[in-house]
Write an enzyme that holds these catalytic residues in place. Structure first.
Site, mmCIF file in Angstrom:
data_model
loop_
_atom_site.group_PDB
_atom_site.id
_atom_site.type_symbol
_atom_site.label_atom_id
_atom_site.label_comp_id
_atom_site.label_asym_id
_atom_site.label_seq_id
_atom_site.Cartn_x
_atom_site.Cartn_y
_atom_site.Cartn_z
ATOM 1 N N CYS A 1 19.224 59.042 -8.882
ATOM 2 C CA CYS A 1 19.159 59.065 -10.344
ATOM 3 C C CYS A 1 19.823 57.790 -10.854
ATOM 4 C CB CYS A 1 19.911 60.300 -10.848
ATOM 5 S SG CYS A 1 20.082 60.390 -12.635
ATOM 6 N N CYS B 1 13.829 54.890 -14.010
ATOM 7 C CA CYS B 1 14.287 56.285 -13.972
ATOM 8 C C CYS B 1 13.441 56.946 -12.890
ATOM 9 C CB CYS B 1 14.048 56.941 -15.328
ATOM 10 S SG CYS B 1 14.153 58.755 -15.304
ATOM 11 N N THR B 2 14.084 57.719 -12.057
ATOM 12 C CA THR B 2 13.354 58.246 -10.891
ATOM 13 C C THR B 2 12.280 59.271 -11.278
ATOM 14 O OG1 THR B 2 15.149 59.847 -10.529
ATOM 15 C CG2 THR B 2 15.223 57.791 -9.265
HETATM 16 N N1 DGL Z 1 15.986 60.736 -13.154
HETATM 17 C C1 DGL Z 1 17.079 60.220 -13.861
HETATM 18 C C2 DGL Z 1 17.224 58.712 -13.745
HETATM 19 O O1 DGL Z 1 16.769 58.131 -12.797
HETATM 20 C C3 DGL Z 1 17.405 60.664 -15.245
HETATM 21 C C4 DGL Z 1 16.509 61.529 -16.026
HETATM 22 C C5 DGL Z 1 17.278 62.284 -17.099
HETATM 23 O O2 DGL Z 1 17.842 63.306 -16.724
HETATM 24 O O3 DGL Z 1 17.339 61.826 -18.223
HETATM 25 O O4 DGL Z 1 17.831 58.095 -14.572
#
Ligand code: DGL
Length: 285
Positions: A81, A195-196
């Site tokens: 993340c 963002c993943t």
């Molecule tokens: N998947 C997460 C990232 O890479 C964040 C997504 C979220 O919860 O806002 O930042």
């Protein structure tokens, strides 16, 4: 998992939700014999619009839980993340100096290598883009390209809920906000998915920006870095296995893992059961 006596400890992987599955996919391709334990903190997602203290607290709880379980104690941790990496990785490393901890950050360097126009769009959460970690990364590369940073409020949440209509609407809104996309002079020819969750919207994004614009994420480099950080690799005698846990609705993770990874395992059906391990919270509307 194989018998306890011969089982190699798993690699822990966590995200605010299902987005980290994009990293898990790359990890499984790079390290097919390792065992993984994936935690989706879906009951507390999204992280991207929360303050750093909240994200740090969640990262600490999850890491402690992953280390505490004698059956599951992890050999390494991948913070899958960008938002949690920016908010917490330096403190997680301080808390657990013995544990290899690998994070993920927006793929600015790979994007520079790909871009011909030198104009690069960066889609990420507000938390990532506002973080000191990202600002330092961007400042160090400012001479090499121009970055157009776009906070994408709501997009991770729409992906989390697999709300394809909302995903498309937000992808339209945010790609338009980035400006002219294309391969001509002055156009943004490379889009960083910082963002993943966003690789799971890449079909919509690619259709919107056209085939000439490259979408870049950091899944494969993170997987290679993880391999380098492991003290030993699992024997090649059997494929690794994966346990899935969620702090939210297990169906969300189960469906996403099946849809995107072809991974059909029950969420929480692990030795200690997700209810015992993780506090569950209903999703916020
Ligand atoms: N998947 C997460 C990232 O890479 C964040 C997504 C979220 O919860 O806002 O930042």
């Amino acid at each position: 998992m194989p018998e306890a006596a011969q089982r190699k400890p798993p690699i822990g992987v966590f995200d605010s939700g299902v987005g980290g599955l994009s990293i898990l996919k790359a990890l499984q391709a790079e390290l097919p014999h390792e065992n993984f334990i994936y935690v989706a903190d879906s009951g507390f997602a999204p992280y991207g619009e929360r303050d750093q203290g909240f994200v740090l607290a969640r990262a600490r709880v999850i890491t402690r839980q992953l280390l505490r379980q004698p059956e599951l104690a992890i050999q390494a941790l991948v913070v899958a993340c960008n938002t949690a990496t920016a908010a917490a990785i330096h403190l997680l490393r301080q808390d657990h100096p013995e544990l290899p901890i690998i994070g993920v950050e927006p793929a600015l360097r790979p994007a520079i290598a790909l871009s011909r126009t030198g104009r690069i769009g960066v889609m990420a959460t507000r938390g990532t883009l506002n973080s000191q970690k990202f600002k330092t990364l961007q400042a160090g590369l400012a001479e090499q390209a121009q970055f157009i940073c776009q906070p994408c409020d709501g997009l991770a949440d729409a992906i989390e809920r697999h709300d394809t209509e909302q995903m498309t609407a937000l992808c339209v809104q945010y790609t338009q906000a980035i400006g002219r996309l294309g391969t001509g002079p002055g156009e943004v020819d490379t889009l960083v998915l910082g963002c993943t969750h966003y690789p799971f919207a890449s079909q919509q994004l690619q259709a919107l920006v056209g085939p000439g614009v490259r979408l870049v994420d950091n899944g494969a480099p993170v997987a290679r870095q993880t391999r380098r950080m492991l003290s030993s690799l699992a024997p090649e005698s059997a494929p690794g296995e994966c346990l899935l846990f969620s702090t939210g609705d297990p169906a969300i993770l189960q469906n996403a893992a099946k849809r995107w990874l072809g991974l059909d395992v029950p969420v929480g059906a692990a030795p200690c059961g997700s209810g015992a391990l993780w506090e569950r919270r209903p999703r916020r509307d």
